[in-house]
Design an enzyme around this catalytic site. Sequence first.
Site, PDB file in Angstrom:
ATOM      1  N   GLY A 266     -66.752  39.127 -80.918  1.00 31.91           N
ATOM      2  CA  GLY A 266     -67.526  40.151 -81.635  1.00 31.91           C
ATOM      3  C   GLY A 266     -68.482  40.894 -80.717  1.00 31.91           C
ATOM      4  N   CYS A 267     -69.164  40.150 -79.861  1.00 36.70           N
ATOM      5  CA  CYS A 267     -70.143  40.766 -78.950  1.00 36.70           C
ATOM      6  C   CYS A 267     -69.437  41.638 -77.909  1.00 36.70           C
ATOM      7  CB  CYS A 267     -70.995  39.693 -78.281  1.00 36.70           C
ATOM      8  SG  CYS A 267     -71.950  38.741 -79.498  1.00 36.70           S
ATOM      9  N   THR A 268     -68.244  41.222 -77.496  1.00 30.08           N
ATOM     10  CA  THR A 268     -67.463  42.015 -76.550  1.00 30.08           C
ATOM     11  C   THR A 268     -67.061  43.334 -77.204  1.00 30.08           C
ATOM     12  OG1 THR A 268     -66.667  40.064 -75.396  1.00 30.08           O
ATOM     13  CG2 THR A 268     -65.338  42.082 -75.179  1.00 30.08           C
TER      14      THR A 268
END
Length: 155
Positions: free
Chosen positions: A46-48
């Site tokens: 998700g953060c990527t």
Amino acid sequence: MSERLQTGDTAPAFTLPDADGNEVSLADHQGRKVIVYFYPAALTPGCTKQACDFTDNLEVLAGAGYDVIGISPDKPEKLAKFREKESLKVTLLADPDKKVLEAYGAFGEKKLYGKTVVGVIRSTVVVDEEGKVERALYNVKATGHVAKIIKDLGI
């Protein structure tokens, strides 16, 4: 539990190390608008996705006068790996003691898979040229969030 910021609040000042260990302060961006986003962990799906979305839209945001800073509890070394692996162009800052995360209301209780846990609350705070909060968004989704910000800011 930290207080959430409201529109019109003064954005808490900070100085944190970037992926190369250089100190970066909010004050360095005085006179420009800054999108400060908080994410749980580098190198996670998700953060990527979120970091890549910001990188893909960086020219559009910069053209509209916005700088972008991503902050997570990761150490600078991990941020450097994240930046290299994903060819990120946004400024990534390390907040391992979570003081800035707490100051911005981006650390506290949240729901994760139906359980209440304490951790980083995925959040975005838009700071104006005067250092005031233009908008504060909490519990945002990693996917589609950047497009929503661009639409909301009228860019």
